[in-house]
Design a protein around this motif. Sequence first.
Motif, PDB file in Angstrom:
ATOM      1  N   ARG A   1       0.834  -1.208   0.000  1.00 56.94           N
ATOM      2  CA  ARG A   1       0.000   0.000   0.000  1.00 56.94           C
ATOM      3  C   ARG A   1       0.868   1.258   0.000  1.00 56.94           C
ATOM      4  O   ARG A   1       0.593   2.209  -0.725  1.00 56.94           O
TER       5      ARG A   1
ATOM      6  N   LYS B   1       4.025   5.765  -5.544  1.00 58.48           N
ATOM      7  CA  LYS B   1       3.969   5.841  -7.012  1.00 58.48           C
ATOM      8  C   LYS B   1       2.924   6.858  -7.459  1.00 58.48           C
ATOM      9  O   LYS B   1       3.150   7.634  -8.376  1.00 58.48           O
ATOM     10  N   ARG B   2       1.750   6.840  -6.797  1.00 56.67           N
ATOM     11  CA  ARG B   2       0.704   7.799  -7.149  1.00 56.67           C
ATOM     12  C   ARG B   2       1.158   9.232  -6.866  1.00 56.67           C
ATOM     13  O   ARG B   2       0.928  10.120  -7.663  1.00 56.67           O
TER      14      ARG B   2
ATOM     15  N   GLU C   1       3.984   1.557  -1.125  1.00 57.65           N
ATOM     16  CA  GLU C   1       4.635   1.695  -2.432  1.00 57.65           C
ATOM     17  C   GLU C   1       3.662   2.240  -3.469  1.00 57.65           C
ATOM     18  O   GLU C   1       4.018   3.108  -4.272  1.00 57.65           O
ATOM     19  N   ASN C   2       2.441   1.741  -3.484  1.00 54.74           N
ATOM     20  CA  ASN C   2       1.439   2.242  -4.423  1.00 54.74           C
ATOM     21  C   ASN C   2       1.140   3.718  -4.177  1.00 54.74           C
ATOM     22  O   ASN C   2       0.983   4.487  -5.122  1.00 54.74           O
TER      23      ASN C   2
END
Length: 139
Positions: free
Chosen positions: A120, A126-127, A122-123
């Motif tokens: 979560r 990235k966002r 890492e995502n």
Amino acid sequence: MARDYSRTQRIADQLQKELAQVIQFEIKDPRLGMVTVSYAKVSKDLGFADVYITVLPLNGKDEDEAIVDSLKVLNNAAGFLRGELARKIKLRVMPQLRFHFDDTIERGRNLHHLIEATIRQENQNKRDASDTSNDTDED
């Protein structure tokens, strides 16, 4: 090839199977939660068998309290359980039973939670990185 599946391992597997049935059908102690025999390990001289259990709390008990109570009941009933196993399994020496709580499921849950949290994070990173790069492109 003969060493792949030793005699002590076969005895441990049989003990696990028979012990699960004896605990389920023979012990009527209300302090005992829903017990699962997850693993048994027998010493090479067949003197001791370490039996690992997991416990599902019943009657609204706290999980830690259910574990302590169940281990106390099973360790107190070890002599009875050993006698029942001696009738079902023909061995020259029936190992003394020692019960332990198997915490591998709890450790697995904790590891799963850590992995999910990392994914979560890492995502989200990235966002955030793609949002900041889009903001600079529009200027």
